[in-house]
Design an enzyme around this catalytic site. Structure first.
Site, PDB file in Angstrom:
ATOM      1  N   GLU A 168       0.831  -1.209   0.000  1.00 61.66           N
ATOM      2  CA  GLU A 168       0.000   0.000   0.000  1.00 61.66           C
ATOM      3  C   GLU A 168       0.864   1.257   0.000  1.00 61.66           C
ATOM      4  O   GLU A 168       1.317   1.711   1.066  1.00 61.66           O
ATOM      5  CB  GLU A 168      -0.913   0.047   1.234  1.00 61.66           C
ATOM      6  CG  GLU A 168      -2.121  -0.858   1.170  1.00 61.66           C
ATOM      7  CD  GLU A 168      -3.041  -0.668   2.373  1.00 61.66           C
ATOM      8  OE1 GLU A 168      -4.170  -1.169   2.310  1.00 61.66           O
ATOM      9  OE2 GLU A 168      -2.637  -0.021   3.366  1.00 61.66           O
ATOM     10  N   GLU A 270      -6.495  -7.183  -0.804  1.00 60.60           N
ATOM     11  CA  GLU A 270      -6.887  -6.959   0.588  1.00 60.60           C
ATOM     12  C   GLU A 270      -8.159  -6.125   0.632  1.00 60.60           C
ATOM     13  O   GLU A 270      -8.258  -5.104  -0.044  1.00 60.60           O
ATOM     14  CB  GLU A 270      -5.766  -6.228   1.339  1.00 60.60           C
ATOM     15  CG  GLU A 270      -6.100  -5.824   2.768  1.00 60.60           C
ATOM     16  CD  GLU A 270      -4.948  -5.059   3.423  1.00 60.60           C
ATOM     17  OE1 GLU A 270      -3.765  -5.380   3.126  1.00 60.60           O
ATOM     18  OE2 GLU A 270      -5.215  -4.133   4.209  1.00 60.60           O
TER      19      GLU A 270
END
Length: 369
Positions: A168, A270
């Site tokens: 991320e 995710e």
């Protein structure tokens, strides 16, 4: 180095998956069925089944970091539970990097945990994501090169294995409010992907992070990777969302539509059923909205996370651990119970599409004969 030959999957019979057991025509493991996967026309596709779109559903493990207590779940028995009782077709090994106890602090232990999960996935015939679970991967490019060189050398010959090179992207540094731009992420990807290709992952799917916690896919869509040497038909782009956060609803789906319309293959490595901080109450309705969207576009997904931490995103209740396997209903948190049911439903739909594909193929062959 010359890649190792592709080994045969370790399991020849599909695991038992209860009410959604594969029909006789598809009585093979997931990887035996689909083989190598590739990206085309905003879809994940199977090289074994020409023209067939693939949607995988599974779980992400929690951070692998030493001393965080979730490392216990990097265990073959957990992968077997996810395959046999949750009906997962994919699992994600989220190797922590820069935080305490991560790869930079304790490389050997973290890599061994990843190996355990990957070897279990190969043995059990499902797909597995090797995730460099970092928010600042471009600051650790040399470490990423070493890690992915090692992983590609060991596992690049297996069709089970995918490489997520940047979990991320968030900000340019810990004290900044300036988002890491796509140009920086793209440069990092153009550095790491050739390492994977050279060291054994020539055919492996590589999943590339996108700006601001994998929410701004439109930035990647405006300037995607274009160097054919990277293996563009084996690259997907990451989307993350937490369904109970209102800003993660229609605005993120709009961003995703831009990427899909541009032909990018999107992979949700995710997602959460709760708030963006991983905590709070499950929002089943907004989760359903997201899963309907993913199903519409056949986008693969992994839920965050296999853990027993006292937070809403944990799939297990507090203090439920590996020794409690198999995990019955009492072991599951509200998020875990919802997610397990969603994975079962996704598996049933995937198998129905597969049966339809085989019927169409048989009909076509009969017609041609």
């Amino acid at each position: 180095p010359t890649p190792r030959p592709t080994p045969a999957p370790g399991v020849t019979a599909a695991p038992t998956i209860g009410a959604v057991a594969p029909p006789p025509a598809t009585n093979r493991t997931v990887v035996e069925t689909y083989g190598w996967l590739y990206a085309e026309d905003a879809r994940l596709k199977s090289r074994t089944l020409p023209g067939h779109d693939v949607q995988l559903a599974g779980m992400s493990l929690f951070w692998s970091n030493t001393g965080w207590e979730a490392e216990q779940f990097y265990d073959r028995r957990v992968v077997e539970e996810l395959v046999t009782n949750w009906h997962c077709s994919i699992v994600r090994a989220a190797m922590g990097v820069e935080d305490a106890g991560g790869y930079l602090d304790d490389p050997a232990a973290n890599v061994d945990r990843v190996r355990t999960v990957v070897n279990a996935a190969i043995e059990l015939g499902i797909y597995v994501i090797i995730d460099f679970h970092s928010h600042d991967a471009e600051l650790h490019t040399d470490d990423a090169e070493i890690f992915f060189r090692t992983m590609a050398d060991e596992f690049g010959a297996y069709p089970n294995v995918m490489f997520e090179i940047y979990n991320e992207p968030d900000y340019v540094d810990d004290s900044s409010s300036i988002e890491t731009p796509w140009s920086t992420i793209k440069t990092y990807a153009e550095t790491i992907i050739p390492v994977i290709r050279e060291w054994g992952g020539a055919e492996s799917l590589v999943i590339v992070g996108t700006p601001f916690f994998d929410q701004k896919l439109q930035d990647a869509a405006a300037d995607p990777l274009t160097d054919v040497a990277l293996g563009l038909d084996k690259i997907a782009y990451t989307l993350h969302f937490y369904a109970a956060t209102e800003a993660h609803g229609e605005p993120l789906r709009a961003n995703t539509r831009v990427a899909l319309e541009a032909g990018l293959t999107v992979f949700v490595t995710e997602y959460g059923t709760v708030e963006y901080n991983g905590d709070g109450v499950v929002n089943a309705d907004w989760t359903r909205d997201w899963l309907d969207f993913l199903d519409e576009h056949l986008i693969s997904h992994c839920n965050w996370a296999v853990n027993n931490k006292r937070e809403g995103a944990s799939a297990l209740t507090y203090l439920t651990d590996v020794d409690d396997l198999p995990w019955g209903p009492a072991a599951l948190s509200p998020s875990g119970a919802l997610t397990r049911a969603n994975i079962e439903n996704s598996t049933a739909a995937r198998l129905a599409r597969l049966e339809a594909y085989y019927r169409d193929e048989e009909h076509g062959n009969a017609t041609r004969s």
